[in-house]
Design an enzyme around this catalytic site. Sequence first.
Site, PDB file in Angstrom:
ATOM      1  N   HIS A  69       4.387  28.756  22.539  1.00  0.00           N
ATOM      2  CA  HIS A  69       5.281  29.980  22.633  1.00  0.00           C
ATOM      3  C   HIS A  69       5.202  30.332  21.049  1.00  0.00           C
ATOM      4  CE1 HIS A  69       8.130  26.810  22.341  1.00  0.00           C
ATOM      5  NE2 HIS A  69       8.913  27.546  21.476  1.00  0.00           N
TER       6      HIS A  69
ATOM      7  N   HIS B  76       6.173  31.209  14.065  1.00  0.00           N
ATOM      8  CA  HIS B  76       5.135  30.303  14.283  1.00  0.00           C
ATOM      9  C   HIS B  76       5.123  29.595  15.649  1.00  0.00           C
ATOM     10  CE1 HIS B  76       8.779  27.677  13.906  1.00  0.00           C
ATOM     11  NE2 HIS B  76       8.029  26.667  14.492  1.00  0.00           N
TER      12      HIS B  76
HETATM   13  P1  2AM Z   1       9.766  24.381  16.612  1.00  0.00           P
HETATM   14  O1  2AM Z   1       8.667  24.415  17.611  1.00  0.00           O
HETATM   15  O2  2AM Z   1       9.387  24.739  15.222  1.00  0.00           O
HETATM   16  O3  2AM Z   1      10.570  22.721  16.893  1.00  0.00           O
HETATM   17  C1  2AM Z   1      12.400  25.432  21.795  1.00  0.00           C
HETATM   18  O4  2AM Z   1      12.969  24.097  21.058  1.00  0.00           O
HETATM   19  C2  2AM Z   1      11.980  26.381  20.376  1.00  0.00           C
HETATM   20  O5  2AM Z   1      12.975  26.673  19.554  1.00  0.00           O
HETATM   21  C3  2AM Z   1      10.893  25.846  19.488  1.00  0.00           C
HETATM   22  O6  2AM Z   1      10.145  26.963  19.439  1.00  0.00           O
HETATM   23  C4  2AM Z   1      11.512  25.479  18.344  1.00  0.00           C
HETATM   24  O7  2AM Z   1      10.844  25.660  17.181  1.00  0.00           O
HETATM   25  C5  2AM Z   1      12.781  26.242  18.360  1.00  0.00           C
HETATM   26  N1  2AM Z   1      14.040  25.936  17.761  1.00  0.00           N
HETATM   27  C6  2AM Z   1      14.757  24.588  17.963  1.00  0.00           C
HETATM   28  N2  2AM Z   1      15.500  24.717  17.056  1.00  0.00           N
HETATM   29  C7  2AM Z   1      15.695  25.706  16.395  1.00  0.00           C
HETATM   30  C8  2AM Z   1      16.698  26.042  15.554  1.00  0.00           C
HETATM   31  N3  2AM Z   1      17.971  25.454  15.175  1.00  0.00           N
HETATM   32  N4  2AM Z   1      16.325  27.288  15.108  1.00  0.00           N
HETATM   33  C9  2AM Z   1      15.350  28.092  15.317  1.00  0.00           C
HETATM   34  N5  2AM Z   1      14.470  27.624  16.317  1.00  0.00           N
HETATM   35  C10 2AM Z   1      14.656  26.427  16.901  1.00  0.00           C
END
Ligand code: 2AM
Length: 172
Positions: A43, A125
């Site tokens: 996602h 991303h």
């Molecule tokens: P990541 O894939 O770069 O870890 C579920 O965890 C989703 O939320 C993932 O896409 C994750 O990004 C993102 N995510 C987790 N913590 C976050 C934060 N504090 N701020 C923004 N995105 C976050």
Amino acid sequence: MSEVARVFVALWPDAAVKQQLEQVSERLHRQCAGRLTPTDNLHLTLAFLGDTPASRIGELQSVLATFQFQPFLLKLDKLGIWAGNGIGWMAPARIPRELNELADAIRLLLEKHQFFFDIKPFKPHVTLLRRARPGRTAPAVNPVNWPVSRIALVESRLANDKAQYVLLGEYP
Ligand code: 2AM
């Protein structure tokens, strides 16, 4: 449901986009190793709310159900590994105006209804790998064309140290 739900708003790929992302992931994995994101978890996060009172999830679903936007085509054409955290990602080389506007509009709507979210700048991303090691050469890219017409509300549940994502709704 527990008292809080860890939720986020995201672009959720359809079967065709998922398949393209999966192929890119596997290629990147051969080059950089690490742990692949399970295909069903792929996602792109637009707004991360994190722990939200479970009692407000119904309201959140109603608020998102009012949300409308003009569909657009998102091209993901850049691959990389962040050296700091070992995340292998795919992203647009140039963030299209429509994607920034979509994330801004969602964040504005959440703010208006007093839902908290992480205010770090939007860094779109798709996480393909974790604990990957950066290669010496830039990974070759097969661009992924993602027709964007809906957003998803997703809950992240942790089970045995693994994130399990549950779709709470897709809008409009
Ligand atoms: P990541 O894939 O770069 O870890 C579920 O965890 C989703 O939320 C993932 O896409 C994750 O990004 C993102 N995510 C987790 N913590 C976050 C934060 N504090 N701020 C923004 N995105 C976050």
